[in-house]
Write an enzyme that holds these catalytic residues in place. Structure first.
Site, PDB file in Angstrom:
ATOM      1  N   CYS A 159     -39.887 -58.623 -29.227  1.00 29.58           N
ATOM      2  CA  CYS A 159     -38.767 -58.035 -29.938  1.00 29.58           C
ATOM      3  C   CYS A 159     -38.912 -56.513 -29.856  1.00 29.58           C
ATOM      4  CB  CYS A 159     -38.685 -58.434 -31.409  1.00 29.58           C
ATOM      5  SG  CYS A 159     -38.436 -60.191 -31.651  1.00 29.58           S
ATOM      6  N   ARG A 179     -39.191 -56.349 -23.928  1.00 28.74           N
ATOM      7  CA  ARG A 179     -39.925 -56.938 -25.060  1.00 28.74           C
ATOM      8  C   ARG A 179     -39.318 -58.250 -25.542  1.00 28.74           C
ATOM      9  NH1 ARG A 179     -43.286 -53.218 -27.513  1.00 28.74           N
ATOM     10  NH2 ARG A 179     -43.278 -54.428 -29.419  1.00 28.74           N
ATOM     11  N   TRP A 226     -36.994 -61.680 -29.038  1.00 28.60           N
ATOM     12  CA  TRP A 226     -37.732 -62.763 -28.395  1.00 28.60           C
ATOM     13  C   TRP A 226     -37.912 -63.800 -29.499  1.00 28.60           C
ATOM     14  CZ3 TRP A 226     -42.412 -65.411 -28.855  1.00 28.60           C
ATOM     15  CH2 TRP A 226     -42.775 -66.178 -27.748  1.00 28.60           C
ATOM     16  N   ASN A 239     -39.568 -56.971 -36.157  1.00 36.15           N
ATOM     17  CA  ASN A 239     -40.398 -57.426 -35.038  1.00 36.15           C
ATOM     18  C   ASN A 239     -41.691 -57.968 -35.655  1.00 36.15           C
ATOM     19  OD1 ASN A 239     -42.411 -55.583 -32.624  1.00 36.15           O
ATOM     20  ND2 ASN A 239     -41.992 -57.736 -32.713  1.00 36.15           N
ATOM     21  N   GLY A 240     -41.981 -59.251 -35.402  1.00 33.85           N
ATOM     22  CA  GLY A 240     -43.187 -59.844 -35.970  1.00 33.85           C
ATOM     23  C   GLY A 240     -42.872 -61.230 -36.503  1.00 33.85           C
ATOM     24  N   GLU A 262     -54.729 -64.903 -10.521  1.00 29.47           N
ATOM     25  CA  GLU A 262     -53.666 -63.935 -10.771  1.00 29.47           C
ATOM     26  C   GLU A 262     -52.454 -64.210  -9.872  1.00 29.47           C
ATOM     27  OE1 GLU A 262     -52.846 -62.069 -12.986  1.00 29.47           O
ATOM     28  OE2 GLU A 262     -51.545 -60.552 -12.140  1.00 29.47           O
ATOM     29  N   LYS A 275     -48.694 -65.085 -11.213  1.00 29.58           N
ATOM     30  CA  LYS A 275     -47.496 -64.313 -10.830  1.00 29.58           C
ATOM     31  C   LYS A 275     -46.394 -65.262 -10.371  1.00 29.58           C
ATOM     32  CE  LYS A 275     -48.064 -61.337 -12.306  1.00 29.58           C
ATOM     33  NZ  LYS A 275     -49.167 -60.822 -13.032  1.00 29.58           N
ATOM     34  N   GLU A 280     -44.903 -67.372 -13.362  1.00 34.56           N
ATOM     35  CA  GLU A 280     -44.101 -66.708 -14.400  1.00 34.56           C
ATOM     36  C   GLU A 280     -42.770 -66.205 -13.898  1.00 34.56           C
ATOM     37  OE1 GLU A 280     -46.153 -63.458 -16.289  1.00 34.56           O
ATOM     38  OE2 GLU A 280     -47.034 -62.813 -14.414  1.00 34.56           O
ATOM     39  N   HIS A 296     -63.175 -81.090  -6.278  1.00 37.21           N
ATOM     40  CA  HIS A 296     -63.533 -81.844  -7.484  1.00 37.21           C
ATOM     41  C   HIS A 296     -62.297 -82.262  -8.265  1.00 37.21           C
ATOM     42  CE1 HIS A 296     -67.728 -80.999  -6.751  1.00 37.21           C
ATOM     43  NE2 HIS A 296     -67.377 -79.733  -6.521  1.00 37.21           N
ATOM     44  N   LYS A 326     -42.730 -58.826 -22.440  1.00 39.51           N
ATOM     45  CA  LYS A 326     -43.797 -57.976 -21.910  1.00 39.51           C
ATOM     46  C   LYS A 326     -44.959 -57.834 -22.880  1.00 39.51           C
ATOM     47  CE  LYS A 326     -45.375 -55.038 -18.888  1.00 39.51           C
ATOM     48  NZ  LYS A 326     -45.952 -55.741 -17.724  1.00 39.51           N
TER      49      LYS A 326
HETATM   50  C1  F6R Z   1     -48.631 -61.544 -16.788  1.00 38.85           C
HETATM   51  C2  F6R Z   1     -48.607 -60.746 -17.970  1.00 38.85           C
HETATM   52  C3  F6R Z   1     -49.287 -61.248 -19.189  1.00 38.85           C
HETATM   53  C4  F6R Z   1     -50.094 -60.113 -19.848  1.00 38.85           C
HETATM   54  C5  F6R Z   1     -50.664 -60.584 -21.193  1.00 38.85           C
HETATM   55  C6  F6R Z   1     -51.530 -59.525 -21.831  1.00 38.85           C
HETATM   56  O1  F6R Z   1     -47.975 -60.930 -15.736  1.00 38.85           O
HETATM   57  O2  F6R Z   1     -48.058 -59.679 -17.979  1.00 38.85           O
HETATM   58  O3  F6R Z   1     -50.095 -62.338 -18.913  1.00 38.85           O
HETATM   59  O4  F6R Z   1     -51.102 -59.732 -18.981  1.00 38.85           O
HETATM   60  O5  F6R Z   1     -49.622 -60.913 -22.051  1.00 38.85           O
HETATM   61  O6  F6R Z   1     -50.815 -58.358 -22.052  1.00 38.85           O
HETATM   62  P1  F6R Z   1     -51.540 -56.981 -22.307  1.00 38.85           P
HETATM   63  O7  F6R Z   1     -52.288 -56.625 -21.081  1.00 38.85           O
HETATM   64  O8  F6R Z   1     -50.426 -56.033 -22.603  1.00 38.85           O
HETATM   65  O9  F6R Z   1     -52.453 -57.189 -23.472  1.00 38.85           O
END
Ligand code: F6R
Length: 620
Positions: free
Chosen positions: A2, A27, A74, A100-101, A493, A497, A500, A516, A615
């Site tokens: 949010c 956000r 969000w 927000n929260g 990773e 990517k 998501e 395994h 984000k």
């Molecule tokens: C994946 C992604 C998330 C963040 C995670 C932690 O692309 O962006 O998995 O890495 O939410 O976020 P931060 O690094 O901001 O604590």
């Protein structure tokens, strides 16, 4: 999660609010809304969907005024409907707020307020805050407080906040006061921009760029009273105090898309620069070591460290895994990587010589913050590796290292990952050189590190090849990502990517572990991405690759330039420059980011705002 904006001054509030919400949309983008103070009441415009939908609504039904608040959501409590969108109204319309929260005790408060006759229109936890403040405001006035006095409103807010359990960043306006906004935070970030006779409020500094470069970061349990003529800041425990005004060093080009179609692609291409920024001023070639200004620990304390715990979530956790390999190899310090969401509730033994690092791009991730605070509560020095300057984790950590990667706006993290790995490499070099690492070994790492920005520049030239590979496999429903040693975290990773942003199921695995279990998934429709640059166990990874081919699984290999053997074995090869083994994730992650990006574009996905994600995950 949010995003909140607010404005009080002389400008057209709605213009700033909608523009600010666009900048905060990363956000959360389930719905958006604004509320603007007008003579005949507070005009609320809100709508499910993106900020663009809200912008159209505001264009059709203008909300004119110079005091207002806004929100991009969000969803946590209640579906993504128009009615559940913020702002929310309390009482008979005398209080309007954005939040927000998460309010954890909202069901109990809701029941109490319902018994007092308050009518709830939404399924959100936020609506209780609006009614609660309205209730206390009505009470204050009934008991004789003057409704034209600011203190009446401040008291009503303060009494209400004491009853809330959970997290909040709040911006509140009042129907019966045209020159007042109250903002407060506990656990969710808020920054106030200071202008000439005007104030701006936002969840992070990006909406303020271009309006002011003077900011005040609100701390937990702080409340700010904003009027056109001034700002008053108070803390729950210590009362009123002078605001600490800081200078913002972001510029508008940091948040412009430029010629790129998406922020994610822009940020992938920024990596030569962001890594250079992470390295700048941090290398001492004469001593063959790294330099850090903000660790806040003396050499003696640093030498005594006998264990390191890295804690993080998501992509930052993957960077932590690379860090574990680096720290153990370079500095010989036993290192563990803990999911912050687990660490916050676990109680692992942490000795007096254990050093804890929270790794986070945003510096606001609720689980990482909670894990950090838990470690601090037990007396452990807890440092942060963080991108966002002034974020909660950056401010609360006992010391730390900034990434200097610039704003990362695409929801999928890319440049922050490689900057985190770069900083962890420097940290490993630094701690290693205080212990067993030889001078020539330190020099070698430095030489190689300094070449990484240009190696990434070269790696980015694979973009067209990756695009072709993406077209070939974009219809697949499952992917495996396989790598060993330093490239195992890169595999995790790469899979994250793809998942998501393209919604394709993908698993990352250590290549040899595949037999395994996950090998059962291999068939002619399941591509495997093998990360197989030259390394000590290159032949072993080739054997793993052959095992997949033997089961008719298509193989995409990420391999070193000049590796002709791999071309005979894999269906497709994406070449990257040959770099030192421990630095390989910095280059191998680039084609993985590009592959996810192009597949998502081909599948018509919203790359920068993938469904269900946000984000900055500021809820538990
Ligand atoms: C994946 C992604 C998330 C963040 C995670 C932690 O692309 O962006 O998995 O890495 O939410 O976020 P931060 O690094 O901001 O604590």
């Amino acid at each position: 999660m949010c995003g909140i904006v607010g404005y009080i001054g002389q400008r057209d509030a709605a213009k700033f609010l909608v523009e600010g919400l666009h900048r905060l949309e990363y956000r959360g983008y389930d719905s958006a809304g604004v509320a603007v103070w007008q003579e005949d009441g507070i005009a609320v415009r809100k709508k499910a969907g993106r900020v663009d939908e809200l912008a159209k609504l505001v264009a059709n039904e203008p909300a004119d005024g110079s005091v207002g608040i806004g929100h991009t959501r969000w969803a946590t409590h209640g579906e993504t409907t128009d009615i559940n969108s913020h702002p929310h109204t309390g009482g008979n319309g005398e209080v309007v707020l954005v939040h927000n929260g998460v309010i954890e005790n909202y069901t109990a408060i809701r029941a109490q307020l319902q018994s007092l006759g308050y009518v709830f229109r939404t399924q959100t936890d936020t609506e209780i805050v609006a009614h609660l403040i309205a209730h206390h405001l009505e009470e204050q006035i009934r008991l004789g407080s003057d409704p034209s006095e600011v203190q009446t409103y401040v008291d009503a807010v303060q009494v209400s906040l004491k009853k809330l359990k959970g997290t909040y960043g709040l911006a509140i306006v009042f129907r019966d006061h045209d020159d007042l906004m109250i903002v407060a935070r506990s656990g969710s970030p808020l920054v106030i921009g200071v202008g000439e006779g005007e104030y701006f409020v936002a969840s992070d500094a990006s909406p303020l760029i271009g309006y002011t470069d003077e900011v005040v970061y609100l701390a937990d349990h702080e409340l700010a009273v904003l009027r056109k003529s001034g700002l008053e800041l108070s803390h729950r425990d210590t009362g009123i105090h002078t605001p600490d005004i800081q200078t913002l060093d972001q510029v508008s080009s940091d948040i412009d898309l430029g010629s790129f179609d998406h922020y994610m692609l822009k940020e992938i291409f920024e990596q030569p620069q962001s890594i250079e920024n992470a390295l700048r001023g941090r290398i001492n070639e004469d001593e063959a070591t790294a330099i850090f200004g903000g660790l806040n620990m003396d050499p003696q304390q640093l030498r005594r460290i006998d264990r390191i715990v890295l804690t993080a979530c998501g992509t930052s956790w993957h960077a932590g895994l690379v860090g574990e390999y680096l720290l153990e190899e370079f500095a010989r310090i036993p290192t563990e990587v803990e999911y912050a969401s687990e660490l916050r509730y676990r109680n692992p033994p942490l000795g007096t010589r254990t050093m804890v690092f929270a790794i986070t791009q945003s510096g606001e991730t609720a689980d990482t913050l909670a894990a950090m605070r838990e470690c601090q509560r037990k007396g452990h020095p807890t440092l942060a590796i963080c991108n966002v300057v002034g974020s909660t984790i950056a401010r609360e950590a006992d010391g730390g290292i900034y990434l200097h990667a610039g704003p990362e706006i695409g929801v999928a993290s890319t440049k922050a990952f490689t900057s985190q790995v770069t900083v962890l490499t420097l940290l490993s070099l630094f701690l290693g050189r205080m212990r067993h690492m030889s001078y020539p070994a330190g020099q070698r790492i430095i030489r190689q590190l300094l070449e990484i920005p240009s190696q990434i520049e070269k790696t980015l030239q694979c973009n067209d090849v990756v695009k072709e590979v993406a077209a070939k496999y974009a219809e697949a429903n499952n992917f495996l990502y396989l790598g060993r040693l330093y490239n195992f975290p890169a595999a995790l990773e790469g899979a994250l990517k793809l998942k998501e942003i393209s919604y394709i199921h993908a698993e990352g695995y250590p290549a040899a572990e595949m037999k395994h279990g996950p090998i059962a998934l291999v068939d002619e429709h399941t591509p495997s991405v093998f990360i197989v640059p030259r390394c000590g166990i290159y032949p072993k990874v080739l054997s793993n690759l052959a095992e997949v081919k033997a089961r008719r699984g298509p193989v995409i290999a990420i391999a070193c330039e000049g590796d002709e053997k791999i071309a005979e074995l894999a269906d497709d090869v994406i070449y990257v420059p040959d770099v030192e083994e421990c630095l390989q994730p910095l280059v191998t992650s680039i084609p993985l980011q590009l592959l996810a990006y192009h597949i998502a574009v081909l599948r018509g996905c919203d790359v920068d705002k993938p469904r269900n994600l946000a984000k900055s995950v500021t809820v538990e």
